[in-house]
Write an enzyme that holds these catalytic residues in place. Structure first.
Site, PDB file in Angstrom:
ATOM      1  N   CYS A   1       0.814  -1.216   0.000  1.00  0.00           N
ATOM      2  CA  CYS A   1       0.000   0.000   0.000  1.00  0.00           C
ATOM      3  C   CYS A   1       0.854   1.275   0.000  1.00  0.00           C
ATOM      4  CB  CYS A   1      -0.919  -0.029   1.213  1.00  0.00           C
ATOM      5  SG  CYS A   1      -1.805   1.488   1.490  1.00  0.00           S
TER       6      CYS A   1
ATOM      7  N   HIS B   1     -23.651  24.346   3.304  1.00  0.00           N
ATOM      8  CA  HIS B   1     -23.809  24.821   1.931  1.00  0.00           C
ATOM      9  C   HIS B   1     -22.757  25.884   1.641  1.00  0.00           C
ATOM     10  CE1 HIS B   1     -25.731  25.992  -1.784  1.00  0.00           C
ATOM     11  NE2 HIS B   1     -25.592  27.263  -1.416  1.00  0.00           N
TER      12      HIS B   1
HETATM   13  C1  LIG Z   1      -1.036  -0.341  -7.745  1.00  0.00           C
HETATM   14  C2  LIG Z   1      -1.908  -0.619  -6.569  1.00  0.00           C
HETATM   15  C3  LIG Z   1      -2.790   0.355  -6.135  1.00  0.00           C
HETATM   16  C4  LIG Z   1      -3.597   0.119  -5.034  1.00  0.00           C
HETATM   17  N1  LIG Z   1      -4.453   1.097  -4.622  1.00  0.00           N
HETATM   18  C5  LIG Z   1      -5.243   0.875  -3.557  1.00  0.00           C
HETATM   19  C6  LIG Z   1      -6.113   1.894  -3.077  1.00  0.00           C
HETATM   20  O1  LIG Z   1      -6.174   2.991  -3.628  1.00  0.00           O
HETATM   21  N2  LIG Z   1      -6.880   1.635  -2.000  1.00  0.00           N
HETATM   22  C7  LIG Z   1      -6.832   0.418  -1.354  1.00  0.00           C
HETATM   23  O2  LIG Z   1      -7.558   0.224  -0.369  1.00  0.00           O
HETATM   24  N3  LIG Z   1      -6.019  -0.569  -1.788  1.00  0.00           N
HETATM   25  C8  LIG Z   1      -5.223  -0.368  -2.859  1.00  0.00           C
HETATM   26  N4  LIG Z   1      -4.373  -1.354  -3.269  1.00  0.00           N
HETATM   27  C9  LIG Z   1      -4.377  -2.633  -2.541  1.00  0.00           C
HETATM   28  C10 LIG Z   1      -3.576  -2.518  -1.232  1.00  0.00           C
HETATM   29  O3  LIG Z   1      -2.248  -2.142  -1.530  1.00  0.00           O
HETATM   30  C11 LIG Z   1      -3.605  -3.846  -0.492  1.00  0.00           C
HETATM   31  O4  LIG Z   1      -4.941  -4.250  -0.298  1.00  0.00           O
HETATM   32  C12 LIG Z   1      -2.927  -3.726   0.866  1.00  0.00           C
HETATM   33  O5  LIG Z   1      -1.586  -3.335   0.738  1.00  0.00           O
HETATM   34  C13 LIG Z   1      -3.006  -5.059   1.621  1.00  0.00           C
HETATM   35  O6  LIG Z   1      -2.343  -4.962   2.838  1.00  0.00           O
HETATM   36  P1  LIG Z   1      -1.630  -6.238   3.477  1.00  0.00           P
HETATM   37  O7  LIG Z   1      -0.990  -5.745   4.710  1.00  0.00           O
HETATM   38  O8  LIG Z   1      -2.580  -7.350   3.561  1.00  0.00           O
HETATM   39  O9  LIG Z   1      -0.537  -6.677   2.414  1.00  0.00           O
HETATM   40  P2  LIG Z   1       0.762  -5.852   1.783  1.00  0.00           P
HETATM   41  O10 LIG Z   1       0.502  -4.414   1.863  1.00  0.00           O
HETATM   42  O11 LIG Z   1       0.971  -6.492   0.506  1.00  0.00           O
HETATM   43  O12 LIG Z   1       1.875  -6.188   2.834  1.00  0.00           O
HETATM   44  C14 LIG Z   1       2.435  -7.445   2.942  1.00  0.00           C
HETATM   45  C15 LIG Z   1       3.880  -7.265   3.341  1.00  0.00           C
HETATM   46  O13 LIG Z   1       4.413  -8.510   3.745  1.00  0.00           O
HETATM   47  C16 LIG Z   1       5.751  -8.591   3.341  1.00  0.00           C
HETATM   48  N5  LIG Z   1       6.109  -9.999   3.345  1.00  0.00           N
HETATM   49  C17 LIG Z   1       5.643 -10.974   2.548  1.00  0.00           C
HETATM   50  N6  LIG Z   1       6.161 -12.164   2.912  1.00  0.00           N
HETATM   51  C18 LIG Z   1       6.953 -11.925   3.977  1.00  0.00           C
HETATM   52  C19 LIG Z   1       7.754 -12.750   4.808  1.00  0.00           C
HETATM   53  N7  LIG Z   1       7.801 -14.066   4.650  1.00  0.00           N
HETATM   54  N8  LIG Z   1       8.463 -12.169   5.797  1.00  0.00           N
HETATM   55  C20 LIG Z   1       8.401 -10.822   5.997  1.00  0.00           C
HETATM   56  N9  LIG Z   1       7.661 -10.000   5.240  1.00  0.00           N
HETATM   57  C21 LIG Z   1       6.933 -10.550   4.251  1.00  0.00           C
HETATM   58  C22 LIG Z   1       5.758  -7.917   1.978  1.00  0.00           C
HETATM   59  O14 LIG Z   1       7.052  -7.451   1.661  1.00  0.00           O
HETATM   60  C23 LIG Z   1       4.772  -6.785   2.199  1.00  0.00           C
HETATM   61  O15 LIG Z   1       5.446  -5.608   2.600  1.00  0.00           O
HETATM   62  C24 LIG Z   1      -3.536  -1.131  -4.368  1.00  0.00           C
HETATM   63  C25 LIG Z   1      -2.650  -2.110  -4.793  1.00  0.00           C
HETATM   64  C26 LIG Z   1      -1.827  -1.861  -5.869  1.00  0.00           C
HETATM   65  C27 LIG Z   1      -0.861  -2.925  -6.311  1.00  0.00           C
END
Ligand SMILES: Cc1cc2nc3c(=O)[nH]c(=O)nc-3n(C[C@H](O)[C@H](O)[C@H](O)COP(=O)(O)OP(=O)(O)OC[C@H]3O[C@@H](n4cnc5c(N)ncnc54)[C@H](O)[C@@H]3O)c2cc1C
Length: 465
Positions: free
Chosen positions: A44, A444
């Site tokens: 994110c 407004h």
């Molecule tokens: C281009 C793009 C635009 C987006 N825009 C929006 C938006 O406008 N609004 C919105 O709500 N969502 C948006 N999203 C989606 C949003 O980014 C995700 O839903 C959100 O980041 C999910 O959060 P998370 O913590 O589940 O996973 P992530 O943010 O993916 O975090 C997971 C983390 O775990 C780490 N990781 C993985 N495996 C391991 C491991 N074994 N050991 C240690 N670290 C590890 C990764 O490096 C990563 O940093 C967008 C996504 C993309 C790709």
């Protein structure tokens, strides 16, 4: 290997789920560490929501400045430097990631850079990165490893000719032309961005509408707007036979029995995401999965006691605010602070211009459920604030229960739609009716009056239409 004393919680992944869960545990006075292989903030803050919104703001401003004369202003030589636009986006990500690192310190979360792996329930080790070899004994584990971009099958992702959003965000140049595969939020946002800066965009969607999850009427209006903006769109169309060459990429667009060849400088694949558990579980740890997503119960606990999961890794919707909510509820539940709640309704936004935002059921879904619905619609052309701002494209559409005024869904296309949707979210959470929104005084002139007027319209009492 140096063993530390037992932790209350080890979080694997530092995205919106992981960092929020870790900070929440810190707030509850728990001994907690967050292991992140790349950078705090996750997809994110580093490669998703935030850097794209920085780019989209530049695109929106550039477009506005080019139309300065409609505001009575003169801005004849509006130029841009794409490298600076991209650099600003990276700087914004960096600032936000540093912010999370600061919050870790504030809430006494131990931040461990490296790849975390669950060896057995209650034991996590770092298998890669600067902290390789560290291991942690812990009462609870929260898996928050997120998703990765889905790859186009059989096509090499070289980051030059064929990219995902990740490579596109790291790029400092503007392609002359781009084929975008997939018209979900990410595809649509990049289509707007590239087109705004003058690239020739071909947006291709297999399903019958762009933004397939959104209300049909909203999607139609966005499609008309994109058409006027000059974005080429092919809906109900498949991309086949991708041929990446030295200086261009060629694809076949297939719609029914029609096949057209299209060529562009680059291809951006935006066909969704896949679960990412890479390196997170030792071969001995078997969790119940559902299409590779971690299956969790109402308390976010996986099939292995003491191992919880939240965010993108537990499946759709893949949204940062949903991930955040899930992790906080998982942590509140695991430490007996409050019963964990599952996500019921959630807003979603797409930050092109005009913006799109929604919550709850679409009109079609409500009809398919056989619900007795009454629509309330208010166009921004009837909003004083929207007209004064020369931003009168779009409308607010509310789907309510004919008898009770309960809100089933809300759909907004127009300026600041992604901000306006919050009011309907609160209304749904508090089980407020359309009448109660209508009876609430809205300042407004504001765009939020359109939110109120749509509620009034659902009761046939809107004043300005
Ligand atoms: C281009 C793009 C635009 C987006 N825009 C929006 C938006 O406008 N609004 C919105 O709500 N969502 C948006 N999203 C989606 C949003 O980014 C995700 O839903 C959100 O980041 C999910 O959060 P998370 O913590 O589940 O996973 P992530 O943010 O993916 O975090 C997971 C983390 O775990 C780490 N990781 C993985 N495996 C391991 C491991 N074994 N050991 C240690 N670290 C590890 C990764 O490096 C990563 O940093 C967008 C996504 C993309 C790709």
């Amino acid at each position: 290997m140096a063993e530390t004393s037992e932790y209350d919680l080890i979080v694997i992944g530092g995205g919106p789920a992981g960092y929020a869960g870790a900070i929440r545990a810190g707030q509850l006075g728990k001994k907690v560490a967050c292991i992140e292989v790349e950078r705090a903030g996750g997809t994110c803050l580093n490669w998703g929501c935030i850097p794209t919104k920085a780019l989209l703001k530049s695109a929106e401003l550039y477009q506005k400045m080019k139309k300065a004369e409609i505001y009575g202003l003169g801005a004849r030589e509006v130029t841009f430097d794409i490298a600076k636009v991209m650099e600003r986006s990276r700087a914004v990500s960096d600032q936000m990631a540093k912010g999370v690192e600061f919050l870790f310190k504030k809430y006494k979360v131990e931040y461990v850079v490296g790849r975390g792996q669950v060896d057995v329930p209650g034991m996590v080790s770092v298998t890669d990165g600067p902290n390789k070899g560290k291991f942690f004994k812990t009462k609870n584990i929260l898996l928050a490893t997120g998703c990765k971009m889905r790859r186009l099958p059989g096509v090499e992702l070289d980051g030059v000719r064929v990219m995902t959003s990740r490579e596109a965000l790291a790029n400092k140049t503007l392609p002359k032309s781009v084929i975008i595969v997939g018209a979900g939020a990410i595809g649509v946002e990049f289509a707007y961005f590239y087109n705004a800066f003058g690239a020739k965009v071909t947006l291709v969607e297999m399903l019958p509408q762009i933004l397939p999850q959104e209300d049909e009427e909203v999607s139609r209006v966005l499609q008309r707007s994109f058409d006027k903006q000059g974005i080429g769109m092919h809906i109900g169309t498949k991309v086949e036979n991708i041929r990446a060459g030295k200086s261009s990429v060629k694809v076949d667009l297939v719609a029914g029995d029609r096949k057209t060849e299209v060529e562009a400088e680059v291809l951006l694949s935006a066909i969704g995401v896949v679960a990412n558990l890479e390196g997170a579980l030792s071969p001995g740890v078997k969790l119940e999965l559902d299409r590779n997503y971690v299956k969790v119960g109402d308390d976010y606990q996986s099939s292995a006691p003491g191992i919880y999961a939240a965010g993108d890794i537990i499946g759709p919707p893949w949204l940062a605010h949903v991930a955040h909510y899930e992790a906080i509820n998982a942590v509140n539940g695991m430490f007996g602070h409050s019963p964990p709640k599952r996500v019921r309704v959630f807003p979603g936004g797409t930050y092109c211009q005009p913006q799109v935002a929604s919550i709850g059921l679409t009109e079609k879904a409500a009809k398919e459920k056989g619900l007795p619905i009454k629509l309330g619609k208010f166009p921004f052309t009837a909003s004083g604030k929207a007209v004064a701002s020369a931003e009168s494209e779009g409308f607010v559409k509310l789907i309510t229960d004919t008898n009770t005024g309960e809100i089933y869904g809300a759909h907004i296309i127009g300026s600041e739609a992604t901000e306006l949707i919050a009011e309907y979210g609160l209304a749904i959470e508090l089980e407020a009716t359309a009448e109660e929104i209508h009876q609430t005084i809205h300042a407004h002139p504001t765009l939020s009056e359109a939110v109120m007027e749509a509620a009034a319209a659902s009761r046939d009492e809107a004043i300005h239409i």
